[in-house]
Design an enzyme around this catalytic site. Structure first.
Site, PDB file in Angstrom:
ATOM      1  N   GLY A 337       0.739  -1.323   0.159  1.00 53.95           N
ATOM      2  CA  GLY A 337       0.098   0.072  -0.044  1.00 53.95           C
ATOM      3  C   GLY A 337       0.747   1.187  -0.093  1.00 53.95           C
ATOM      4  O   GLY A 337       2.044   1.392  -0.521  1.00 53.95           O
ATOM      5  N   SER A 338       0.217   2.171   0.741  1.00 54.79           N
ATOM      6  CA  SER A 338       0.757   3.487   0.486  1.00 54.79           C
ATOM      7  C   SER A 338       2.278   4.004   1.095  1.00 54.79           C
ATOM      8  O   SER A 338       2.736   4.801   0.664  1.00 54.79           O
ATOM      9  CB  SER A 338      -0.162   4.717   0.839  1.00 54.79           C
ATOM     10  OG  SER A 338      -1.344   4.656   0.158  1.00 54.79           O
ATOM     11  N   THR A 339       2.721   2.908   1.845  1.00 53.02           N
ATOM     12  CA  THR A 339       3.929   3.227   2.594  1.00 53.02           C
ATOM     13  C   THR A 339       5.061   3.116   1.367  1.00 53.02           C
ATOM     14  O   THR A 339       6.200   3.664   1.316  1.00 53.02           O
ATOM     15  CB  THR A 339       4.277   2.425   3.694  1.00 53.02           C
ATOM     16  OG1 THR A 339       3.935   1.060   3.172  1.00 53.02           O
ATOM     17  CG2 THR A 339       3.666   2.747   4.799  1.00 53.02           C
TER      18      THR A 339
END
Length: 747
Positions: A337-339
């Site tokens: 995801g966004s990490t």
């Protein structure tokens, strides 16, 4: 039979002579027979003397079995310590309680040595007091028929000397006979729940000769079993004619070689504190799985790591039938995801395509047959609008990251992913590591990977990539061993940080951290800024670079993504202080029953604050009291698996550089059998090398070896020694096009 009788009579009656002559004839026959048997005896005697065998039986060994007794001297299994010498796992003598219920078990004088039926209640009371066993369970065990003795499960084993003594005294005071104990060497984990899946367990196993040994079965105990276990010795004793051992006749056949001690990079006080805070975090979120790891940003050393659910390694509490042994740190593939947008931003800055003030619309973006939307549009809290790329990163905009990926181009973005070593396991020494997966070869999957979907990673891969951002573009190998000590020779091997690439420039890494700060401080766009409480992630008033993530979970049958309201993996990464990070903390949470971004405060903030307070202790190099370095020889691994070999080398604190993706080793920069120094860099060429490697951190000698292998002309700039700090051919370029290469050396 009749024919045989006729032949015999014919022989006896033929040529009959006078009695005197017959006696002479018999004497001659007996003399010839004696000579024949003498030669048979002599031949056997020579064979026995010469071969020490008769009919394939080793006669000396048989004599030894009659007159000698061999006893195994168990080697001590190495102790596992934290970085400062606090014990994590060590050998100990433990006891297992059992009850004799055979009514025939009496002495010669008739004394009853079994537990009587009217004493079952007393035994149950004793076991409840000292073992926390339910009375009904104890009574059920004691009431079994057809058995001579009974045991009492996990809680009845692995007992300390103190517990054993208390039970023994209580039974004697109650007049109960038949309570007995088995003694065994076991593994003690004095900290209980303490990085349990990562450290793992060593358990007693019996070999073919009936000798019992401690064998690592999971985690570090299993990965380093050969280093920890040592080699048993043997002593022989003489026996008398009755088989009794004669005291004072012991002769050492082989000396026991104790296992080596392992000093990890873990910090006991921080690890304990992390365990406590993870309990608080998990009690609120109640996730299917939660994990947290704290890393030294400048060395890649793992200072603390844990996951939930977990277990108490000493009491085994928590080990239910459905318990999963997989380590979340390195054995699980997941979409991050966004990490992962941290690496996307750094790559776009490094590629020169990121303009922080350029405006775009985040309502939707269509790629072929797929529509990409931001999280706020998906959940209906926004219809989209205009924002800058800098604001888009703070807002965790999927569309913003996709547009940056499009600006870089697919090939360049995939090359950056390869430079960050995604798709390649870290091979940091634990073995059985998941590999991760690069995005599928299509426009949509590659675009989705820019915001952390359509790509699979492990936590160690993410931590490795994060070190490039925290360490000004220089990527570090995750490490968990600080020193290996050999008590047999009073020597050690001590680890040093290992640089494994330079995916982005110093400027790109520094600017990325600055934009990460806005994620937690921008009141309008920051996803880790609370309207009511301000910055969610805080640590002793220091500036913190952060990024949150929310990733969908792919269905196991490949049908798409799970669609439940909490079917996500939430994550956060924090680097502190942002201008020159000392620590990286990475936390993930899978499918919680309850969720609020404020929950991060329960685990991230207090652990980072504790680490900052202990900075001088945990960041200082580990002392090495040994004056000599332990030797290690390179095994003959040509033709073997490069991945398994890299794991084995790192277990012995050697720095392997694996070139290519082939399944077999074709060449080595060091000859098999050579002594390898601690932290020595060794090139491993696989059977399939297609692209130019990232040579950052290579020694001059290894560059020359590689150039010779490839038939490439190499020139050097900068200092006359040192390591590679720059190369004129970009990593990822086709190796077939490589004719010349120039590298710059520096300190």
């Amino acid at each position: 039979m009749r024919k045989f009788t006729d032949y015999f009579l014919q022989y006896v009656l033929t040529d009959r002579r006078r009695p005197a002559e017959n006696r002479v004839r018999v004497g001659q026959n007996l003399m010839l027979l004696s000579i024949f048997f003498f030669f048979i005896f002599m031949i056997n005697f020579v064979i026995i003397i010469g071969t020490d065998k008769k009919f394939g039986v080793d006669l000396s060994e048989g004599a030894k079995q009659v007159y000698q007794r061999t006893q195994t001297v168990a080697a001590r299994r190495g102790t596992i310590y934290d970085r400062n010498g606090n014990v994590i796992a060590e050998d100990s003598t433990t006891y297992s309680v059992y009850a004799i219920i055979d009514k025939n078990y009496v002495t010669a004088t008739g004394e009853e040595l079994f537990v009587k039926a009217d004493q079952y209640g007393q035994v149950a009371d004793i076991f409840k007091k000292y073992l926390k066993l339910e009375k009904d369970y104890v009574l059920k065990q004691l009431s079994q028929e057809g058995l001579t003795q009974v045991y009492f499960g996990v809680k009845g084993g692995n007992l300390t000397y103190s517990t054993m003594s208390n039970i023994k005294k209580a039974a004697e005071s109650a007049g109960v006979k038949g309570i007995a104990f088995e003694t065994s060497t076991s593994r003690m984990y004095p900290n209980g729940t303490f990085a349990s899946q990562f450290i793992g367990l060593a358990q007693t196993q019996e070999d073919k000769d009936g000798n019992k040994h401690l064998v690592g079965t999971t985690g570090l105990e299993a990965a380093f079993n050969d280093i920890l276990s040592g080699t048993d010795g043997k002593i022989t004793y003489q026996k008398d004619k009755n088989g009794n051992t004669l005291l004072g006749t012991g002769v050492q056949v082989s000396k026991a070689i104790n296992g080596k001690d392992i000093y990890t990079t873990l910090s006991e006080p921080i690890q304990r504190y992390l365990e406590t805070q993870m309990d608080v975090f998990q009690s609120k979120a109640r996730g299917v799985q939660a994990s947290a790891t704290l890393v030294n940003a400048k060395t890649g050393e793992i200072l603390a790591t844990t996951q939930r659910p977990t277990f108490n390694a000493d009491t085994k509490e928590g080990l239910t039938e459905d318990f999963t042994w997989r380590s979340a740190l390195y054995q699980t593939n997941y979409e991050p995801g966004s990490t992962l947008k941290v690496m996307t931003l750094a790559s776009s800055i490094d590629a020169g395509v990121f303009n922080p003030n350029e405006i775009y619309n985040n309502s939707s973006l269509t790629l072929i047959d797929a529509t990409i939307r931001d999280w706020s549009v998906n959940d209906g809290t926004s219809t989209g609008g205009y924002m800058s790329f800098a604001q888009g990163f703070a807002y965790s905009s999927n569309i913003g990251m996709t547009l940056l990926e499009q600006k870089m181009g697919e090939d360049k973005w995939l090359n950056y992913l390869a430079k960050f070593r995604f798709g390649f396991p870290t091979r940091f020494g634990m073995g059985n590591e998941a590999t991760g997966l690069m995005p599928a070869d299509n426009i949509v999957s590659i675009a989705m990977s820019s915001f952390g979907q359509g790509i699979a990673v492990t936590q160690t891969q993410m931590l490795r990539a994060f070190t490039a951002i925290s360490n000004d573009g220089v990527m570090l190998e995750p490490q968990f061993i600080s020193r290996i000590y050999d008590p047999n020779t009073d020597s050690s091997r001590v680890s040093q940080k290992e640089e494994v690439g330079h995916p982005v420039s110093k400027q790109a890494a520094s600017q990325t951290r600055d934009y990460m700060v806005t994620v937690g401080t921008d009141p309008n766009f920051g996803t880790l800024y609370s309207k009511t409480e301000g910055p969610i992630i805080q640590a002793n008033n220091q500036s913190v670079a952060v990024k949150s993530g929310t990733a969908q979970i792919a269905a196991e049958d490949g049908s798409g993504y799970l669609t439940g309201p909490r079917d996500y993996i939430y994550s956060v990464v924090a680097m502190v202080p942002s201008d020159n990070p000392d620590f990286i903390m990475y936390v993930t949470l899978q499918q919680p029953q309850e969720w609020s971004g404020l929950f991060w405060k329960d685990v991230v903030n207090p652990v980072l604050e504790e680490a900052i307070l202990m900075k001088d202790t945990v960041l200082s190099p580990v002392e090495n009291p040994s004056k000599t370095s332990s030797p290690y020889q390179l095994p003959d691994v040509l033709g073997e698996s490069p991945g398994d070999t890299a794991d084995e080398l790192r277990r012995n604190l050697v720095h392997p550089v694996v070139l290519g993706s082939g399944s077999k080793i074709s060449k080595l920069s060091v000859k098999p059998g050579s002594d390898l120094k601690e932290n020595q860099q060794i090139l491993i060429l696989t059977s399939n090398l297609e692209n130019v490697p990232d040579m950052y951190g290579w020694t001059k000698k290894n560059v020359e070896v590689f150039a010779k292998w490839m038939g490439v002309e190499v020139s050097f700039k900068g200092s006359s020694s040192g390591k590679v700090i720059q190369q004129n051919i970009d990593a990822g370029t086709s190796i077939n096009k490589l004719k010349k290469i120039s590298v710059t050396l520096g300190d």
